[in-house]
Structures are given as structure tokens and as C-alpha cells.
Scaffold this active site. Sequence first.
Site, PDB file in Angstrom:
ATOM      1  N   LYS A 238     -17.605  -5.606  -8.031  1.00 17.30           N
ATOM      2  CA  LYS A 238     -16.427  -5.021  -6.809  1.00 17.30           C
ATOM      3  C   LYS A 238     -17.445  -5.612  -5.667  1.00 17.30           C
ATOM      4  CE  LYS A 238     -13.821  -1.290  -7.182  1.00 17.30           C
ATOM      5  NZ  LYS A 238     -13.092  -0.062  -6.820  1.00 17.30           N
TER       6      LYS A 238
ATOM      7  N   ASP B 178     -11.014   3.507  -2.598  1.00 17.37           N
ATOM      8  CA  ASP B 178     -10.266   3.675  -3.544  1.00 17.37           C
ATOM      9  C   ASP B 178      -8.079   3.147  -3.461  1.00 17.37           C
ATOM     10  OD1 ASP B 178     -10.587   5.182  -5.844  1.00 17.37           O
ATOM     11  OD2 ASP B 178      -9.385   6.923  -3.877  1.00 17.37           O
ATOM     12  N   THR B 179      -8.374   2.513  -5.021  1.00 16.80           N
ATOM     13  CA  THR B 179      -6.943   2.264  -5.012  1.00 16.80           C
ATOM     14  C   THR B 179      -6.445   3.143  -5.926  1.00 16.80           C
ATOM     15  OG1 THR B 179      -8.057   0.238  -5.049  1.00 16.80           O
ATOM     16  CG2 THR B 179      -5.971  -0.066  -6.688  1.00 16.80           C
TER      17      THR B 179
ATOM     18  N   ARG C  38      -6.619  -4.907  -3.514  1.00 17.67           N
ATOM     19  CA  ARG C  38      -7.874  -5.156  -3.485  1.00 17.67           C
ATOM     20  C   ARG C  38      -8.237  -6.487  -2.759  1.00 17.67           C
ATOM     21  NH1 ARG C  38      -9.212  -2.753  -6.920  1.00 17.67           N
ATOM     22  NH2 ARG C  38      -8.624  -4.151  -8.217  1.00 17.67           N
TER      23      ARG C  38
ATOM     24  N   GLY D  23      -7.475  -1.885 -16.058  1.00 25.32           N
ATOM     25  CA  GLY D  23      -6.623  -0.691 -15.697  1.00 25.32           C
ATOM     26  C   GLY D  23      -5.080  -1.138 -16.528  1.00 25.32           C
TER      27      GLY D  23
ATOM     28  N   ASP E 180      -3.393  -3.198 -15.573  1.00 29.08           N
ATOM     29  CA  ASP E 180      -2.769  -4.834 -15.633  1.00 29.08           C
ATOM     30  C   ASP E 180      -1.562  -5.177 -16.197  1.00 29.08           C
ATOM     31  OD1 ASP E 180      -4.616  -5.430 -12.844  1.00 29.08           O
ATOM     32  OD2 ASP E 180      -5.670  -6.437 -13.888  1.00 29.08           O
TER      33      ASP E 180
ATOM     34  N   THR F 121     -20.210   1.813  -3.876  1.00 28.89           N
ATOM     35  CA  THR F 121     -19.682   1.007  -5.222  1.00 28.89           C
ATOM     36  C   THR F 121     -20.968   1.807  -5.917  1.00 28.89           C
ATOM     37  OG1 THR F 121     -17.980   0.403  -6.479  1.00 28.89           O
ATOM     38  CG2 THR F 121     -19.037  -0.902  -5.036  1.00 28.89           C
ATOM     39  N   ASN F 122     -20.778   2.219  -7.428  1.00 23.30           N
ATOM     40  CA  ASN F 122     -21.342   1.718  -8.405  1.00 23.30           C
ATOM     41  C   ASN F 122     -20.414  -0.172  -8.985  1.00 23.30           C
ATOM     42  OD1 ASN F 122     -23.576   3.023  -8.268  1.00 23.30           O
ATOM     43  ND2 ASN F 122     -22.090   4.336  -9.083  1.00 23.30           N
TER      44      ASN F 122
HETATM   45  P1  IMP Z   1     -11.159   3.081  -8.211  1.00 19.20           P
HETATM   46  O1  IMP Z   1     -10.320   3.178  -7.020  1.00 19.20           O
HETATM   47  O2  IMP Z   1     -10.835   0.558  -7.585  1.00 19.20           O
HETATM   48  O3  IMP Z   1     -11.885   2.712  -9.294  1.00 19.20           O
HETATM   49  O4  IMP Z   1      -9.269   2.465  -8.839  1.00 19.20           O
HETATM   50  C1  IMP Z   1      -8.703   3.216  -9.586  1.00 19.20           C
HETATM   51  C2  IMP Z   1      -7.887   2.953 -10.915  1.00 19.20           C
HETATM   52  O5  IMP Z   1      -7.131   2.726 -10.622  1.00 19.20           O
HETATM   53  C3  IMP Z   1      -8.577   2.949 -11.795  1.00 19.20           C
HETATM   54  O6  IMP Z   1      -9.763   3.380 -13.010  1.00 19.20           O
HETATM   55  C4  IMP Z   1      -7.590   1.803 -12.611  1.00 19.20           C
HETATM   56  O7  IMP Z   1      -7.274   2.686 -13.484  1.00 19.20           O
HETATM   57  C5  IMP Z   1      -7.075   1.709 -11.182  1.00 19.20           C
HETATM   58  N1  IMP Z   1      -6.903   0.313 -11.030  1.00 19.20           N
HETATM   59  C6  IMP Z   1      -7.444  -0.287  -9.640  1.00 19.20           C
HETATM   60  N2  IMP Z   1      -7.273  -1.321  -9.134  1.00 19.20           N
HETATM   61  C7  IMP Z   1      -6.785  -1.963 -10.339  1.00 19.20           C
HETATM   62  C8  IMP Z   1      -5.945  -3.539 -10.913  1.00 19.20           C
HETATM   63  O8  IMP Z   1      -6.781  -4.051  -9.643  1.00 19.20           O
HETATM   64  N3  IMP Z   1      -5.337  -3.314 -11.805  1.00 19.20           N
HETATM   65  C9  IMP Z   1      -4.865  -2.280 -12.162  1.00 19.20           C
HETATM   66  N4  IMP Z   1      -5.202  -0.940 -12.263  1.00 19.20           N
HETATM   67  C10 IMP Z   1      -6.277  -1.036 -11.660  1.00 19.20           C
END
Ligand code: IMP
Length: 191
Positions: free
Chosen positions: A12, A68-69, A177, A149, A151, A7-8
Amino acid sequence: MKIVFATNNHNKIAEIKDLLPCEIQILSLKEINCNNELPETQNTLEGNAVQKAEFVFTNYGYNCFADDTGLEIEGLNNEPGVYSARYAGVHCSPEENMQKALQKLEGKNNRKAKFRTVIALIMDGKILLFEGECKGEITKEKAGEKGFGYDPIFRPSGFDKTFAQMSKSEKGVISHRGIATRKLVEFLQES
Ligand code: IMP
């Protein structure tokens, strides 16, 4: 043990370093001189997490993990899911993403949603997945200034406030996460 977090995102990296004993050394992409944009072209969270970890393992030879989220909204057929970061367009802001979700939910009764995080770990060529989810619902309006994001529009089940109204540590206990990360940490500590 040296292990790369693909990750960059400095936050995190700092977060996971705090959770791990010092025998497990976490390296960032910068520390292994990886300046590539990591591929993330799959259509599932699992696929993207594995793709990023495999890229580092194959090209740099380090044991590695990647995450990834996505936010899955039940009434929108689990949208935005894997496209959460670019729901309203490739270069869109979090504000635009939230407005799109709120607009698409107008008039719908089912506002249930969940955040899901998948972490893919590659250790000596073997792939392991760790998952965390946080159930809740999408509010009708934004509330709170903290976090990032989506939240401000996500209220976790059992709470009367959004993620954006919680402190970092309060959110970390129940967040997708946080849960996935603790599973990974437990595994690494036992390895
Ligand atoms: P990433 O895979 O962690 O980069 O998450 C992808 C996208 O999901 C992010 O750009 C946010 O828009 C959203 N996201 C991920 N984690 C969260 C969180 O804990 N709260 C709110 N939005 C999140």
C-alpha cells in the site's frame, strides 16, 4: 510535506508513493518508530480509519492518514463489512472467508456486492474522509489466481472476470482503493 500512512502494508505504501509528487514525503509506521498495534475496535469502516489516524496524530504528532476496507454483500445484510478480514474467525485464512460467504449465499438469487474503502486523513487536527466503492457480484465459484482476500469470488460490474483474473493495474483503475486513493492524492496535491 511529511505525512504518515498508518499501515504496515508495504504494498500500500509503495502504491501511494508512485502516485504522489516527491514534495509529499510518505512515512511508514516503522519510519516514525511506531511499533504499536494500531487500535481498530470500531464497528464501521469510517470509525476504524479515523481511530487509526487519530492514534498516530495524538501519540506521534504527525499528519497522518489510514484506510479501512470491507466487502458488503447485499443478500447477507451487508456482511462481512467491517469484519471482512476475520469473517470466518480471528485467525482465519482468505480461503475460509470466501467459503463462508459462498456457503451463506447458497440458494440466494441476490449476489450483488460492493467493496468500500474509507481513507481518514488528519491534517493539523482536522479530519477529512475520502471514499471509494466498486460494485459487482459474488460469483458461484472461485476464479483467478491474482490479487488477495476475496478477489477470486468478486466480479466487478461490466466485466466478465473476477478481480483475481485482472492485472494489478487493471484492477487499480476501477477498484474501491484505487478510487479512494486518487481522491486523497488530488486533495494532497492541491493542499
Ligand atoms: P484492509 O482494511 O485493507 O486491511 O482490508 C480488510 C479485509 O478486506 C482484507 O483482509 C481482505 O479480506 C478484504 N479486502 C480488502 N481489500 C480487498 C481487495 O481489493 N480485494 C479482496 N479483498 C479485499
